[in-house]
Scaffold this active site. Structure first.
Site, PDB file in Angstrom:
ATOM      1  N   HIS A 110      -6.569  -4.994  11.310  1.00 29.42           N
ATOM      2  CA  HIS A 110      -5.587  -5.531  10.355  1.00 29.42           C
ATOM      3  C   HIS A 110      -4.196  -5.008  10.736  1.00 29.42           C
ATOM      4  O   HIS A 110      -3.248  -5.761  10.861  1.00 29.42           O
ATOM      5  CB  HIS A 110      -5.995  -5.100   8.954  1.00 29.42           C
ATOM      6  CG  HIS A 110      -5.043  -5.517   7.874  1.00 29.42           C
ATOM      7  ND1 HIS A 110      -4.843  -6.837   7.530  1.00 29.42           N
ATOM      8  CD2 HIS A 110      -4.232  -4.788   7.048  1.00 29.42           C
ATOM      9  CE1 HIS A 110      -3.952  -6.894   6.540  1.00 29.42           C
ATOM     10  NE2 HIS A 110      -3.567  -5.660   6.243  1.00 29.42           N
ATOM     11  N   HIS A 112       0.822  -1.217   0.000  1.00 28.40           N
ATOM     12  CA  HIS A 112       0.000   0.000   0.000  1.00 28.40           C
ATOM     13  C   HIS A 112       0.854   1.266   0.000  1.00 28.40           C
ATOM     14  O   HIS A 112       0.332   2.349  -0.248  1.00 28.40           O
ATOM     15  CB  HIS A 112      -0.932   0.009   1.223  1.00 28.40           C
ATOM     16  CG  HIS A 112      -1.846  -1.185   1.253  1.00 28.40           C
ATOM     17  ND1 HIS A 112      -3.204  -1.083   1.075  1.00 28.40           N
ATOM     18  CD2 HIS A 112      -1.584  -2.514   1.388  1.00 28.40           C
ATOM     19  CE1 HIS A 112      -3.745  -2.309   1.117  1.00 28.40           C
ATOM     20  NE2 HIS A 112      -2.780  -3.177   1.306  1.00 28.40           N
TER      21      HIS A 112
HETATM   22 FE    FE Z   1      -2.798  -5.272   1.397  1.00 29.99          FE
HETATM   23 ZN    ZN Z   2      -2.420  -4.871   4.520  1.00 29.82          ZN
END
Ligand code: FE
Ligand code: ZN
Length: 257
Positions: free
Chosen positions: A110, A57
């Site tokens: 997460h 990301h």
């Molecule tokens: Fe990811």
């Molecule tokens: Zn991730």
């Protein structure tokens, strides 16, 4: 305003929002894919949003910024070198070019500082939710607890049903394979699965989904439903005491599915 997916790596989407002249990108893991898309569409990059610190990301940030100076909005709770506009829960971001206003939602689980960006005034609504909510699934708990994820998913599920869900991975079909086992009887899920299989057969993305659809088909948003609780109980060999325990067991089950 257009929102298009820029595919990267195996199954990432870098979402690109543009008005025909200026663009913003969300979670640019790969700079080459973004530069190609900008050149192809004749767009100038105006801003970057980042939901969490994982390399798929953030990996393109340095190269994108080497060629231009644009603001990078990202989670205040995570150490991401290139983020020069750290944002907190409830912050409102107004980007002039392209013109878009977003509200920050902290959604840990997460990762510890994961954030989502919710459109303000966009009709219908939209959310860039990174790796927290996927179609028919949710992110793995790398840094957070099941309780944090439950709270984060509940915050996303509380958005208006027509809110478009722009998550970062094309995991839909594999998530649906697990959803079919986790909640055997769900006709709306079966219809969505048939639709997604047709999309993937044509090489098209299954995203965005919507909050309303996810509430109806995503087992991780349905841990209070008998159809999910029963299979989780059968798999774990004990009945979850509440929706939180159901989510924890469901997540652990999916991790080894
Ligand atoms: Fe990811
Ligand atoms: Zn991730």
């Amino acid at each position: 305003m257009k929102i298009i997916p820029v595919p990267a790596f195996r199954d990432n989407y870098i979402w690109l929002v543009h008005d025909g002249r200026h663009a913003l990108v969300v979670d640019p893991g790969d700079a080459v894919a973004v530069e190609d898309a900008l050149r192809h569409l004749g767009l100038e990059l105006g801003a970057i949003l980042v939901t969490h610190h994982h390399p798929d990301h953030t990996g393109g940030l340095a190269a994108l910024l080497a060629r231009r100076g644009v603001p990078v909005f990202g989670p205040a709770g995570e150490a991401i070198e290139q983020v020069d506009h750290p944002v907190f829960d409830g912050d409102e971001i107004r980007i002039a070019s392209p013109g878009i206003a977003l509200r920050v939602l902290e959604v840990p689980g997460h990762t510890a500082g994961h954030i989502a960006f919710v459109g303000i005034d966009s009709e219908p609504g939209l959310v860039f939710c990174g790796d927290t909510l996927f179609s028919a699934g949710c992110g793995r708990l790398f840094e957070g607890s099941p309780a944090q994820m439950q709270h984060s998913l509940a915050r996303l599920a509380a958005l208006p049903p027509d809110t478009r869900v722009y998550c970062t991975h094309e995991y839909t079909l594999s998530n649906l394979a697990f959803a079919r086992v986790a909640e055997p009887h769900n006709p709306e899920r079966d219809a969505w699965a048939a639709h997604c299989e047709a999309l993937r057969a044509r090489g098209e993305p299954t995203l965005p989904s919507t909050i309303g659809r996810e509430r109806a088909i995503n087992p991780f948003l349905r841990c209070d439903q008998p159809g999910v609780i029963d299979t989780v109980a059968a798999h774990a060999g004990r009945r979850p005491q509440d929706a939180l325990e159901c989510l924890a067991d469901l997540r652990a089950w999916k991790d080894s599915f």
